[in-house]
Design an enzyme around this catalytic site. Structure first.
Site, PDB file in Angstrom:
ATOM      1  N   ARG A 182     -56.749 114.096  -3.002  1.00 43.93           N
ATOM      2  CA  ARG A 182     -55.828 115.237  -2.964  1.00 43.93           C
ATOM      3  C   ARG A 182     -54.453 114.891  -3.523  1.00 43.93           C
ATOM      4  O   ARG A 182     -53.643 115.784  -3.792  1.00 43.93           O
ATOM      5  CB  ARG A 182     -55.709 115.781  -1.534  1.00 43.93           C
ATOM      6  CG  ARG A 182     -54.830 114.960  -0.619  1.00 43.93           C
ATOM      7  CD  ARG A 182     -55.030 115.321   0.845  1.00 43.93           C
ATOM      8  NE  ARG A 182     -54.485 116.614   1.213  1.00 43.93           N
ATOM      9  CZ  ARG A 182     -53.282 116.796   1.760  1.00 43.93           C
ATOM     10  NH1 ARG A 182     -52.467 115.769   1.939  1.00 43.93           N
ATOM     11  NH2 ARG A 182     -52.888 118.008   2.119  1.00 43.93           N
ATOM     12  N   ASP A 190     -45.928 104.371  -2.832  1.00 44.12           N
ATOM     13  CA  ASP A 190     -47.256 103.949  -3.305  1.00 44.12           C
ATOM     14  C   ASP A 190     -47.126 103.141  -4.596  1.00 44.12           C
ATOM     15  O   ASP A 190     -47.889 102.193  -4.826  1.00 44.12           O
ATOM     16  CB  ASP A 190     -48.127 105.166  -3.618  1.00 44.12           C
ATOM     17  CG  ASP A 190     -48.492 105.991  -2.408  1.00 44.12           C
ATOM     18  OD1 ASP A 190     -49.681 106.163  -2.145  1.00 44.12           O
ATOM     19  OD2 ASP A 190     -47.569 106.481  -1.728  1.00 44.12           O
ATOM     20  N   GLY A 336     -42.639 107.702   5.020  1.00 47.58           N
ATOM     21  CA  GLY A 336     -43.964 107.233   4.617  1.00 47.58           C
ATOM     22  C   GLY A 336     -44.923 107.097   5.778  1.00 47.58           C
ATOM     23  O   GLY A 336     -46.135 107.108   5.586  1.00 47.58           O
ATOM     24  N   ASP A 338     -46.032 109.145   8.116  1.00 46.75           N
ATOM     25  CA  ASP A 338     -46.234 110.472   8.668  1.00 46.75           C
ATOM     26  C   ASP A 338     -47.713 110.657   9.045  1.00 46.75           C
ATOM     27  O   ASP A 338     -48.538 110.756   8.155  1.00 46.75           O
ATOM     28  CB  ASP A 338     -45.773 111.560   7.691  1.00 46.75           C
ATOM     29  CG  ASP A 338     -46.220 111.326   6.248  1.00 46.75           C
ATOM     30  OD1 ASP A 338     -46.536 110.167   5.883  1.00 46.75           O
ATOM     31  OD2 ASP A 338     -46.247 112.292   5.474  1.00 46.75           O
ATOM     32  N   GLU A 538     -57.855 104.968   1.576  1.00 51.21           N
ATOM     33  CA  GLU A 538     -56.420 105.031   1.854  1.00 51.21           C
ATOM     34  C   GLU A 538     -56.043 104.159   3.051  1.00 51.21           C
ATOM     35  O   GLU A 538     -54.975 103.554   3.083  1.00 51.21           O
ATOM     36  CB  GLU A 538     -56.050 106.492   2.127  1.00 51.21           C
ATOM     37  CG  GLU A 538     -54.590 106.728   2.444  1.00 51.21           C
ATOM     38  CD  GLU A 538     -54.351 108.143   2.958  1.00 51.21           C
ATOM     39  OE1 GLU A 538     -53.239 108.658   2.723  1.00 51.21           O
ATOM     40  OE2 GLU A 538     -55.256 108.727   3.587  1.00 51.21           O
TER      41      GLU A 538
END
Length: 591
Positions: A182, A190, A336, A338, A538
């Site tokens: 997404r 990143d 970052g 979250d 991820e």
């Protein structure tokens, strides 16, 4: 520092005089509303569409980000007029067919905004690739991970460059490496681990292109945005651009990149050290320190998660409470992390987020790293005065971190929760340190000024080993299983890398041994999950080798830029002996 000093500086050094090392600024707090960046008419319309889609299609497989990533086929006025003319039922709702037909006729898919581009410097087997990896199974897998850069390589489509007003994607000039799934646009922090992986892959031009795109954002906005979308302009992310420039320069010796980057890096330093981001604290010795916090320029639902945010805020009755909560949501996204119990007064209640009232140890470690990098890079181009200034700034921040965050008894750096007032100066209280255990408590070790201190390294190693964070498949983000993705049992690639690299660079044999143990476990879990699913992920569940992470406000993502970069960086650092198995073993927690 007198005004006469100013005349001797190079032009890009003018930002030195805006530094909060010299000027105390009044920090807004929850009771002192901060600025709000205006949204764009396009984003506002797409938020309306997002809500209509949820109301019409339902929540099953609904991703709010998808709708604000759509682009227009016609101008906004035409599109919005057509949307407003859609037939509605007596209760005001749209029919499924009417909304589907509208989207097909007036909007283009987000995937059309970015097109595949072959990286100019990709080769199937780079010369000198991972010389310390002697195990052929691991080498074959590492080459597969290396090949993923091709899969994630994109450039902005010509349609975006020609008509940027029809797109929320920003018209970046250079090719990008996207995280994956997404996340179809470049993201700020990143990119550091993507760059680290590209350097292992000898893809220096691709790495420089990423930096060029981020520099262009600073030129346009004054800071690097969270990501390359119009709706991210109200916040940044952990500031690691200077570290990217440093790493590329270290590999390539490209002094022109350094020269081109310095003005933007000084501007970014000012962004993080002035206005809403700067907080001054007086310590127990009445010494004043200036440190930084996350603080988004936003007090509404985040456009990419607006429907989710409104639902989360529905329990709050007061409009000002909702505004405060929305600012905390956006500020946590800027971190970052979250989301995480780290930022919450009550780990089971997201509405108790208080990120703007926290001085984070990792953010200030990143800015310390920025100051060290700027000093080094300025010296490299012959600007000794800028170098000296930022060396002095780094020493001041190091002292502040020592005074306010470091807890020698516990061998950790703790976030500091400051008082919720409008006073210019906060008075330090030891009780305001957040003594809960998070992986971020160990991230300052990544910075040279800390990992070069033998006593600090010894204390941190003992503390980390006793923390409960070291699990069979890597370092857990926290000890609290809140259901948020930046909490237990999830482990994230950047956290593993910073802590491992800090340990490895310390010069301590014990620390390096611990670093390698963590790296081996992390690499094994990545390999096992890749074998099962065919993808890099991820995040991972560090309770078991090969387990994939979960939790948070969206489904687990694959791809995945920073995960790939960290695996390659760890393999470059530690190698993989021929006799060491890559398969999962029956690991217990690290002692």
């Amino acid at each position: 520092m007198g005004t006469g000093y100013k005349a001797y500086l190079l032009p890009f050094s003018l930002f030195l005089f805006l530094s909060p090392i010299m000027v105390l600024s009044q920090p807004p707090s929850i009771s002192c509303p901060g600025p709000v960046k205006p949204s764009t008419p396009l984003v506002s319309f797409l938020e309306r569409l997002q809500q209509a889609a949820l109301d019409t299609f339902g929540s099953t497989n609904f991703d709010p980000k998808f709708y604000v990533d759509l682009s227009l086929k016609f101008d906004l006025t035409t599109t919005e007029d057509a949307f407003d003319r859609l037939p509605k039922s007596v209760n005001g709702s749209l029919t499924i067919n009417a909304l589907k037909n509208f989207i097909e006729r007036y909007l283009d898919s987000p995937v059309d905004d970015l097109v595949y581009v072959e990286p100019v410097d990709f080769v199937q087997v780079p010369i000198g690739f991972l010389p310390k990896v002697n195990n052929q199974k691991v080498r074959a897998w590492a080459l597969e991970v290396h090949s993923l850069w091709k899969n994630l390589s994109r450039k902005v489509a010509a349609s975006v460059l020609k008509h940027p007003e029809l797109h929320t994607l920003l018209p970046l000039a250079e090719p990008v490496i996207v995280p994956g799934s997404r996340f179809g646009e470049i993201y700020y922090w990143d990119s550091y681990w993507v760059v680290r992986g590209l350097l292992v892959s000898k893809m220096y031009e691709t790495a420089k292109a990423i930096v060029s795109n981020l520099l262009s954002l600073i030129d346009e906005y004054g800071y690097v945005l969270n990501g390359a979308r119009a709706y991210y302009s109200n916040r940044s992310q952990p500031p690691l651009l200077s570290a990217m420039v440093y790493e590329i320069y270290k590999r390539t010796g490209d002094i022109e990149l350094v020269r081109r980057s310095l003005p933007a890096l000084l501007k970014e330093h000012h962004f993080w050290n002035s206005g809403i981001h700067a907080v001054t604290i007086k310590d127990s010795q009445a010494c004043t320190h200036t440190l930084s916090r996350y603080y988004a320029m936003w007090d509404k639902p985040r456009p990419e998660s607006a429907t989710t945010d409104r639902e989360s805020a529905s329990k709050l009755l007061n409009a000002s409470e909702k505004q405060r909560f929305y600012r905390e949501l956006a500020s946590t996204a800027e971190s970052g992390w979250d989301f995480s119990s780290r930022w919450m007064r009550n780990s089971s209640d997201l509405t108790t987020l208080a990120t703007t009232s926290i001085l984070p140890v990792d953010l200030n470690a990143f800015i310390l790293r920025m100051e060290i990098d700027i000093a080094f890079l300025a010296k490299a181009v012959g600007d000794s005065r800028t170098s000296e200034h930022y060396t002095k700034a780094s020493k001041a921040r190091k002292k502040a971190i020592d005074c306010l965050f470091w807890n020698p008894k516990m061998g950790q750096w703790f976030d500091y929760w400051f008082n919720d007032t409008c006073n210019a100066d906060q008075l330090w209280k030891v009780g305001n340190q957040n003594r809960k255990t998070f992986a971020s408590n160990f991230i300052p070790l990544w910075v040279d000024l800390f990992h070069s201190d033998g006593k600090v390294v010894e204390d941190v190693v003992s503390s980390l080993q006793a923390s409960g964070l070291l699990c069979p498949a890597g370092i857990a983000t926290s000890l609290t299983n809140s259901g948020e993705q930046w909490d237990f049992p999830n482990g994230w690639a950047p956290v593993q890398h910073m802590i491992v690299e800090g340990l490895a660079m310390s010069g301590s044999k014990e620390a390096r041994s611990l670093a390698e143990d963590i790296a081996v476990r992390w690499i094994r879990t990545n390999y096992a999950a890749y074998n099962k699913t065919g993808t890099m992920h991820e995040k991972y569940d560090v309770e078991a080798c090969g387990a994939i992470g979960s939790g948070g406000e969206y489904k687990p993502q694959t791809g995945f830029g920073w995960t790939n970069g960290v695996v390659l960086a760890l393999l470059e650092e530690f190698g993989w002996p021929e006799e060491r198995s890559i398969d999962c073993l029956c690991h217990s927690n690290i002692k």
